[in-house]
Scaffold this motif. Sequence first.
Motif, short mmCIF file in Angstrom:
data_model
loop_
_atom_site.label_atom_id
_atom_site.label_comp_id
_atom_site.label_asym_id
_atom_site.label_seq_id
_atom_site.Cartn_x
_atom_site.Cartn_y
_atom_site.Cartn_z
N VAL A 128 -23.17 82.27 -1.05
CA VAL A 128 -22.54 83.20 -0.11
C VAL A 128 -21.35 83.86 -0.77
N HIS A 132 -16.71 83.86 2.73
CA HIS A 132 -17.50 83.55 3.92
C HIS A 132 -16.92 82.33 4.62
N ALA A 134 -18.31 79.96 6.24
CA ALA A 134 -19.10 78.73 6.08
C ALA A 134 -18.78 78.10 4.73
N LYS A 135 -18.21 76.90 4.77
CA LYS A 135 -17.82 76.22 3.53
C LYS A 135 -18.92 75.29 3.00
N ILE A 137 -23.45 74.10 3.70
CA ILE A 137 -24.74 74.57 4.21
C ILE A 137 -24.89 74.29 5.71
N LEU A 140 -23.20 76.97 7.56
CA LEU A 140 -23.94 78.24 7.51
C LEU A 140 -25.08 78.23 8.52
N PHE A 143 -23.65 78.63 11.90
CA PHE A 143 -23.28 80.04 12.09
C PHE A 143 -24.51 80.86 12.46
N GLY A 144 -25.62 80.60 11.75
CA GLY A 144 -26.86 81.33 12.02
C GLY A 144 -27.40 81.07 13.41
N LEU A 151 -26.57 86.90 10.49
CA LEU A 151 -26.43 86.33 9.16
C LEU A 151 -27.25 87.20 8.22
N ASP A 198 -23.87 88.59 3.52
CA ASP A 198 -23.35 87.22 3.56
C ASP A 198 -23.78 86.37 2.37
N GLY A 199 -25.04 86.47 1.98
CA GLY A 199 -25.51 85.58 0.93
C GLY A 199 -26.84 85.98 0.35
N LEU A 219 -23.94 76.97 -1.97
CA LEU A 219 -23.97 76.02 -0.86
C LEU A 219 -25.07 74.97 -1.00
#
Length: 324
Positions: A128, A132, A134-135, A137, A140, A143-144, A151, A198-199, A219
Amino acid sequence: MKSNWKLAALALSFVAGSALAQGYPAKPVTWIVPFAAGGPTDALARNIAERVARELGQPIIIDNTPGAGGTVGAAKAARAAPDGYTMLVGHMGYMGAAPALYKKLSYDPVKDFAPVFRFPDTPLVLMVRKDHPAKDIKALVDFGRANPDKLFISNAGVGSSSHLIAALFASSAGIKVSQVPYKGAGPALIDVIGGQVDGIFDQTNTALPQIKEAKVRPLAVTSKVRLPQLKDVPTLAETVLPNFEASTWYGIYAPKGTPQPVLDKVQAAYQKVMTDRAFTDKMAEQAIQMLPAEQYTGAALGKHTESEVARWKSVAAKTNISLD
């Protein structure tokens, strides 16, 4: 009588093929790479081509022919003269998933090609942008789930590894992502670095330099076990998606009808290259995964291609992978 004629024709064909192989290659050989220059497929193909060329005694020219997820270049290779001087750098997308992705495909990955040899496999890294929120997975995925379709995951184009693996990931995680296709992995990665998306799921051979320079944040990896080069980056399987494993596979294919002695000569050159530990160790340093020797053969690649075509038809029925 007909049987005798068929036997005679086969004998003549074998003799002609053997004669061709004895003088082969008498000029440079072209490998069609159906993606843009600079991406992971191109990088790996050029690396292997340079070493195989040394064994064959003639240059191998890379012909980048991008378009339609690699199907443009694959179709071009299928139509080429079956003389051993034009071959295709095959990829899981256009040689495995394409029949499931496209309602109309101008070639058949199994029927229109003769498999020559398989490359080592390449895992992917989910990365990512640096800023971002999200630190890890799990964050993330959370978040999704909380933000359906918000995302944004870039990819190298429909049918690319980054597209297919992102679809598998989203389906397995039960989230909806917005896939953003680009014309190649390079531009797709640049926009992750620049913060426009994002990634991305990128292959290790092109992802590692960006990670080392801290341009992106890794991640998770798609391999079965953690990679030595990314010891602190977990696998998807050990975090949020048990049993998840995926890697990009490649292989060299020739147009159907290419004389078997020619295919055998190219395969033998490659097999000799793969006994060079200095060469294979350099690939392993990029987290490219070596395979058992028997899996590198043309016969093994042919069986793998058939199984992958069947696999992706099943996957496409369960995911939101785009069809044309």
